[in-house]
Design a protein around this motif. Structure first.
Motif, mmCIF file in Angstrom:
data_model
loop_
_atom_site.group_PDB
_atom_site.id
_atom_site.type_symbol
_atom_site.label_atom_id
_atom_site.label_comp_id
_atom_site.label_asym_id
_atom_site.label_seq_id
_atom_site.Cartn_x
_atom_site.Cartn_y
_atom_site.Cartn_z
ATOM 1 N N ALA A 21 -5.320 0.570 -7.709
ATOM 2 C CA ALA A 21 -6.104 1.648 -7.101
ATOM 3 C C ALA A 21 -6.442 2.691 -8.154
ATOM 4 C CB ALA A 21 -5.339 2.290 -5.941
ATOM 5 N N VAL A 81 -12.379 -0.154 -0.216
ATOM 6 C CA VAL A 81 -11.363 -1.188 -0.382
ATOM 7 C C VAL A 81 -12.026 -2.489 -0.804
ATOM 8 C CG1 VAL A 81 -9.476 -2.440 0.717
ATOM 9 C CG2 VAL A 81 -10.000 -0.097 1.443
ATOM 10 N N SER A 85 -14.163 4.952 5.547
ATOM 11 C CA SER A 85 -13.607 3.877 4.728
ATOM 12 C C SER A 85 -14.427 2.616 4.930
ATOM 13 C CB SER A 85 -12.150 3.614 5.105
ATOM 14 O OG SER A 85 -11.615 2.539 4.354
ATOM 15 N N VAL A 135 -9.328 1.098 -3.671
ATOM 16 C CA VAL A 135 -8.149 0.234 -3.632
ATOM 17 C C VAL A 135 -8.601 -1.220 -3.658
ATOM 18 C CG1 VAL A 135 -6.060 -0.386 -2.366
ATOM 19 C CG2 VAL A 135 -6.967 1.948 -2.199
ATOM 20 N N LEU A 155 0.824 -1.208 0.000
ATOM 21 C CA LEU A 155 0.000 0.000 0.000
ATOM 22 C C LEU A 155 0.859 1.259 0.000
ATOM 23 C CD1 LEU A 155 -2.829 -1.068 2.472
ATOM 24 C CD2 LEU A 155 -3.102 -0.575 0.029
ATOM 25 N N VAL A 180 -5.009 1.227 5.004
ATOM 26 C CA VAL A 180 -4.815 2.231 3.955
ATOM 27 C C VAL A 180 -4.398 3.564 4.581
ATOM 28 C CG1 VAL A 180 -5.986 3.607 2.184
ATOM 29 C CG2 VAL A 180 -6.359 1.135 2.288
ATOM 30 N N LEU A 222 -0.208 3.556 -3.337
ATOM 31 C CA LEU A 222 -0.969 4.784 -3.103
ATOM 32 C C LEU A 222 -0.258 6.024 -3.651
ATOM 33 C CD1 LEU A 222 -2.454 4.125 0.443
ATOM 34 C CD2 LEU A 222 -3.568 3.863 -1.786
#
Length: 412
Positions: free
Chosen positions: A228, A53, A83, A115, A30, A71, A34
């Motif tokens: 992502a 996610v 999230s 993601v 991640l 994340v 990202l």
């Protein structure tokens, strides 16, 4: 979605990597994907207002839940945002995009980070197969199988054969096309693989049986990977486009979607559709929901398809639910070159799940990212000339969940 959803950019990892062999896991990956996503989308983390996610089995493979918090740990500037994690087996990433679109269409948020991530190569093959098998009906199907999903999709091949007739040639040719496409994809799991004579045939030495009638090159492989994207509503996308010297119609948009779910047990799905026009009516309905919401007449309006092919039979069956041909006619499209890069409907120009790789939670996100690159002419060696509208079709389980998107631009 009641309003268009714009794909500002994104990133994916190299699907050939084995994370455990590198000494990295979900968090470390991640921290790689990202920043690459924000750079490609030309936004900063502070622009994001909500996170979604997609993941199937992080608890089983990595002992890790609460991926939304992971994340944020990987990008602390996202702290404080809402999230949600989404699980729909192999369609987990696509359901995360559906949810992000609903958030934006509701007016609650303008920009979402989606993601998709899965680590699966850190356990023995049998253990991985058992973990993945939980997306079937545990204790009810594939009870005598060594590998749950090859066995269940071998059952799909048997059902297809009973309805229409099936030999191995179209399955082998479908796989051969997929691996040839992957050779030009710098992030594909199988880009460097080589195949000898008989690798796509019924040669038991060169292409041994795995379960039922499915052979080695008919089966997708265990994959580690993440993908992502940053998606936004029209108001933000318009400002974003102006800042970067673009017109709004040059920004990739998800103009239509379909999302349907059928019952869990594969045999129940077969029983319900016997005597009908489609092997999986809800899959046909999902794709046509996407056409309808995008204002399209059907498959003739599509330039490229990013299609679920975890097994060669999955690809053949899905092909027959797009509206181009009916049941039993898919082999003709495979053999006449229609689905090749130079054909009338190129399918999976980057190799699809069979050859590019299938990190379960990331697949639906990767499809949309690849579609966005196609319609902006930035797909590199996988680019289909003149592509302006791409259909994605992502399924979870034994065609239990089906999600489809239309991704397009109206101006080059």
């Amino acid at each position: 979605m009641d309003q268009d959803l714009y794909v500002l950019g994104g990133a994916q990892t190299d699907f050939a990597r084995n994370w455990a062999a590198e000494g990295v896991g979900l968090f470390e990956v991640l921290t790689e994907v990202l920043p690459a996503t924000f750079t490609d989308a030309r936004v900063v983390p502070g622009d994001v207002e909500v996170i979604h996610v997609g993941n199937l089995a992080a608890e089983m493979f990595a002992g890790q839940a609460q991926l939304g918090g992971l994340v944020v740990a990987a990008e602390p500037q996202l702290a404080g945002l809402p999230s949600t994690r989404h699980e729909a087996a192999c369609a987990s990433g696509s359901t995360a995009i559906v949810a992000a679109g609903a958030d934006i269409a509701s007016g609650r948020y303008d920009v979402a980070l989606v993601v998709g991530i899965e680590q699966m190569r850190n356990v023995p093959a049998q253990t991985a197969a058992d973990h993945l098998g939980t997306a079937a009906w545990a204790g009810r199907e594939a009870l005598d199988a060594t590998y749950t999903w090859p066995a269940l999709f071998a059952d799909v091949a048997e059902e297809y054969d009973a309805r229409y007739g099936l030999d191995h040639d179209p399955l082998g040719r479908f796989a051969e096309i997929a691996f040839a496409n992957a050779a030009d994809n710098p992030l594909a799991q199988a880009r460097d693989w080589s195949f000898g004579t008989g690798s796509f045939s019924e040669d038991d030495d060169a292409n041994p049986l795995v379960e039922g009638r499915l052979r080695r090159t008919d089966c997708g492989r265990i994959t580690d990977g993440a993908a992502a994207v940053v998606v936004a509503g029209a108001a933000f996308a318009r400002r974003w486009a102006a800042e970067h010297g673009l017109e709004l119609d040059q920004v990739p948009r998800i103009s239509g979607f379909g999302h349907r779910t059928d019952t869990l047990l594969l045999e129940d799905k077969f029983a319900a559709s016997r005597g009908g026009e489609h092997l999986f009516p809800h899959l046909h309905g999902t794709v046509h929901d996407a056409y309808r919401r995008a204002g399209l007449s059907g498959i003739d309006d599509i330039d490229v398809v990013e299609m679920h092919d975890c097994f060669s039979i999955t690809g053949l069956v899905t092909l027959e639910h797009l509206g181009l041909v009916g049941g039993g006619k898919g082999p003709e499209l495979i053999h006449d070159g229609s689905i090749e890069r130079t054909g009338r409907l190129p399918v999976n120009p980057g190799g699809g799940l069979l050859a590019a790789g299938h990190p379960v939670g990331a697949t639906g996100v990767r499809m949309v990212l690849d579609a966005a690159r196609q319609v902006t002419g930035t797909a590199g060696a996988q680019q289909i000339e003149g592509a302006r509208r791409v259909l994605t079709v992502n399924v979870g389980g034994s065609f239990t969940t089906a999600v489809s998107f239309v991704v397009e631009t109206t101006s080059p």
